[in-house]
Motif scaffolding. Sequence first.
Motif, short mmCIF file in Angstrom:
data_model
loop_
_atom_site.label_atom_id
_atom_site.label_comp_id
_atom_site.label_asym_id
_atom_site.label_seq_id
_atom_site.Cartn_x
_atom_site.Cartn_y
_atom_site.Cartn_z
N VAL A 117 0.61 -1.38 0.02
CA VAL A 117 0.06 -0.03 -0.10
C VAL A 117 0.99 1.04 -0.03
O VAL A 117 0.55 2.20 -0.84
CB VAL A 117 -1.03 0.06 1.24
CG1 VAL A 117 -1.86 1.53 1.35
CG2 VAL A 117 -1.83 -1.03 1.05
N GLN A 155 1.60 4.71 -3.25
CA GLN A 155 1.69 6.25 -3.19
C GLN A 155 2.70 6.58 -4.33
O GLN A 155 3.69 6.42 -4.81
CB GLN A 155 2.43 6.83 -1.89
CG GLN A 155 1.53 6.21 -0.73
CD GLN A 155 -0.14 6.07 -0.62
OE1 GLN A 155 -0.63 7.11 -1.03
NE2 GLN A 155 -0.61 5.18 -0.62
N PHE A 183 -11.86 3.35 -7.93
CA PHE A 183 -11.56 4.39 -6.94
C PHE A 183 -11.84 5.87 -7.02
O PHE A 183 -12.29 6.50 -6.16
CB PHE A 183 -9.85 4.34 -6.70
CG PHE A 183 -9.44 2.89 -6.05
CD1 PHE A 183 -9.66 2.46 -4.95
CD2 PHE A 183 -9.11 2.22 -6.99
CE1 PHE A 183 -9.40 1.46 -4.54
CE2 PHE A 183 -8.61 0.79 -6.83
CZ PHE A 183 -8.88 0.45 -5.67
N GLU A 208 -13.96 7.84 -4.65
CA GLU A 208 -13.76 9.50 -4.13
C GLU A 208 -15.04 10.32 -4.47
O GLU A 208 -15.11 11.30 -3.52
CB GLU A 208 -12.66 9.95 -5.29
CG GLU A 208 -11.16 9.45 -5.01
CD GLU A 208 -10.67 9.68 -3.72
OE1 GLU A 208 -11.10 10.97 -3.10
OE2 GLU A 208 -9.77 9.12 -2.95
N GLY A 256 -14.00 7.20 2.16
CA GLY A 256 -12.56 7.41 2.84
C GLY A 256 -11.57 6.38 2.30
O GLY A 256 -11.94 5.37 1.78
N LYS A 257 -10.55 6.79 2.41
CA LYS A 257 -9.28 5.87 2.04
C LYS A 257 -9.32 4.67 2.64
O LYS A 257 -9.10 3.33 2.04
CB LYS A 257 -7.73 6.57 2.19
CG LYS A 257 -7.76 7.54 1.29
CD LYS A 257 -7.16 7.29 0.31
CE LYS A 257 -6.71 8.39 -0.70
NZ LYS A 257 -6.60 8.01 -2.49
N THR A 258 -9.60 4.57 3.98
CA THR A 258 -9.72 3.16 4.77
C THR A 258 -10.80 2.64 4.26
O THR A 258 -10.45 1.16 4.14
CB THR A 258 -9.75 3.64 6.40
OG1 THR A 258 -9.09 4.72 6.56
CG2 THR A 258 -9.43 2.45 7.00
N GLN A 277 -12.19 2.68 1.14
CA GLN A 277 -11.89 2.22 -0.08
C GLN A 277 -10.79 0.76 0.08
O GLN A 277 -11.04 -0.11 -0.73
CB GLN A 277 -11.04 3.10 -0.80
CG GLN A 277 -11.78 4.22 -1.21
CD GLN A 277 -10.91 5.39 -2.16
OE1 GLN A 277 -9.96 5.09 -2.47
NE2 GLN A 277 -11.40 6.53 -2.07
N PHE A 278 -9.92 0.87 1.12
CA PHE A 278 -9.17 -0.20 0.82
C PHE A 278 -9.65 -1.46 1.39
O PHE A 278 -9.70 -2.52 0.78
CB PHE A 278 -7.95 0.16 1.99
CG PHE A 278 -6.96 -1.15 2.44
CD1 PHE A 278 -6.07 -1.30 1.28
CD2 PHE A 278 -7.21 -1.87 3.56
CE1 PHE A 278 -5.16 -2.49 1.50
CE2 PHE A 278 -6.27 -2.99 3.35
CZ PHE A 278 -5.53 -3.27 2.69
N SER A 281 -10.24 -2.66 -2.35
CA SER A 281 -9.18 -3.34 -2.60
C SER A 281 -8.95 -4.69 -2.15
O SER A 281 -8.66 -5.71 -3.19
CB SER A 281 -7.62 -2.33 -2.11
OG SER A 281 -7.96 -1.02 -2.59
#
Lengths: 445, 316
Positions: free
Chosen positions: B117, B121, B212, B216, B221-223, B225-226, B230
């Motif tokens: 992960v 980035q 993604f 968005e 949120g990113k968490t 999303q993961f 993912s």
Amino acid sequence: MAFTHKRWWFTLGMLLLILPLGACARSEAASRTRVVFWHEMTGPGQEQLKQFAKEFNASQSKYRVEPQFEGNYNEAVQKILHTHGTSASPAVFQSMDVSTSQLYHAKVATPMQHFIDADHYDINKISPVARAFYSQKDSQISMPFNTSQPVLYYNASLLKRLGIKAPPVDPSYSDITRVAKAISAKSHGKVKGLTVEEYGWLFEQFMANSNEHLANHEDGRTGIPTKVHLNTPGTQAAMKWVRENIKAGDFIDYGAGSQAESNEIAAFLAGKLGIFTQSSAYISQLLAGTKDELGITYYPHQDGKPRNGVAVGGASLWISNDKPKAVQQGAWEFVKYVMTAKAQAQWQAATGYLALNKDSQTQPILQKLYKQHPSAQVPSQQLATIKANTANSGVFMEGVIQERNLAQTAMAQIYNGTDINKALAVAEKGLNDSVANTNRANHYK
Amino acid sequence: MLQSLPRNSNSKDPGAQSAPVRLSTTAQWSKDNLYVAIFLGPSLLILSVFVFWPMIKTLYLSLFLTDNLGHASVFVGLNNYMSLFNNPAYLSSLGATLMYVIAVSVLTIILGMLLAVAAQQRLRGIRFFRTIFSSTMGISVSVAAIFWLFAFNPSVGVFAQISQALHLPEINWLADPHFALLAVIMTTVWMNLGFTFLILFGALQQLPASLFEAAEIAGVGKTTQFFKISLPLISPTLFFVLIVTLIDAFKSFGLIDLMTVGGPNNATNLLVYRVYQDAFLNGNYGLASTESVVLTAIIAVITLIQFKLLGKRVNY
């Protein structure tokens, strides 16, 4: 088309070139008897063996010795047993100390005594303690070769710097405790006093030095062992000695196996460890690794009891019985060659294993070594002053490796706080079970 | 096809009438068999020589005591098995192995995932880190062992020096039975990390960016999303990595042999190492065969459970 033609001519030309070469090689091979020699030496030992073979081949025109490296000791034993009687088997081979009983019972070799008698070879020139390990009922089974002895190393320069009196050359446990304690105290704990590796071989030496038999029938010298002892006054005294040093905080434990050995040597060379017991085969490495003066003493013994002497470690040379007489004779000539005073002195100087020929000590190459490093003489002196008896001639038993594993585990337990009596009793029971199984599986009565 | 064959129940000799039909099916059958033999033959031959025969031989040897040449000599039935399960040292090996396998797989996957992960980035110089993260793949077991041995050295090692500088209690990593297994676990995880990272990173990179982007826009949120996008999408890869790591952990040998030789006090004497010790050091082939059979059974059962339990939750 032209290309293929060219290629054809080229091939023919190459063949014509190669053929006479092959013929040469064949005639050279035909005139000499080929003697295949299996060994398990790496590093300087391997180089020196190659050198011996080269010198031997140049010294006569009847035989051609071919040294072949066969992996580590354990792997080699399996290969020797499983190729015996086939064309792949060696004419002469090196095999480790603890495989002696197994190879003897597997009947893969012509006893060395046979060649000694036929040749009227003066075997008394060879170290009696080393000989005793590889003989049974006064008959030589194999020829002791690369031989080491357990000794005690100390950093002599460090002791001088700290103003500590060096241990005597034949120290008792309490002599060593005193020095270890002083090292810890005077260095304010920066240097650890002592270590003894968790190692079955060292454990056996505590017994040998206390004049105790590990296996019945005098360590298997008068019959096949049926009962073993690991929990004895001698081993208890040794383990108490270690525990005393652990409790005082003067002892450091590096565990077991080759990692323990490399760690204790790294610490010793870095000046973080004062004393350790280990094989004499490490001498060259230790001398090369530090500018500090190296101190060496005999293997320590129980207080109030004289040392009985320790057994040798290492390996011996065997002559296979599955080869024609001429090949066996060639193997014997080679064995004789590597046991000469000169070859043995060369061997000790190159590898750190001890020269076994009594006349080697006066050879120039060893005299030079001893002049440079007087302590390098100590292991040879220890070997020369031991009177061979059945307690210090090694354990003639199948399954000694199992014993070493069990003893090693017991040492690990004791170093980490298990009751000495209990740990030793468990190991003893485990070994007795294993001995019973081995005897049953091999139909030994 | 056979069921549709004409049958004559009145006939005294049913074979006579159906013979021509049967002949043609027999011909068809033998032709099929020929193809089967041609296609399967070579691999069957190789498998039986190198896999099936050794397996049968191992089973056979596990019922015997073996002599000094490694030959079966005294039949003891299931005695070898009984003695194994009555041996506290073996049971503690079993416990240590389970602990090791679970710790290695879990830690490898969690840490590999974190690195994967992180490597996603888009930062300056991230390629450098991607290379570093996967670099342990190129390191051999022996090199890793030497490197860590020096790190763990209680007198001159990095860990000892750090704890001395910080006045922490000194830990004798490889000689203390309480820490030796941990030390080997740390080393194994470090070794495994490169491969796991690369596989998981590859899987993450392949996920469609549109998903993604949509998330968005929806304000997820990113968490979340993961965990919700993912993770489910790469679950087949995760499952693959889990099985590979697990089986690899069961088979661990090199690091043990180089770092602890199974000690101290059998704390790191994992099942495979014990098999090696009993066969090639102690020359006890009967017992070693028994241990191999037990190990095979354990790996088979665990793999089966994994497929049953996890197989359902994996999105392919």
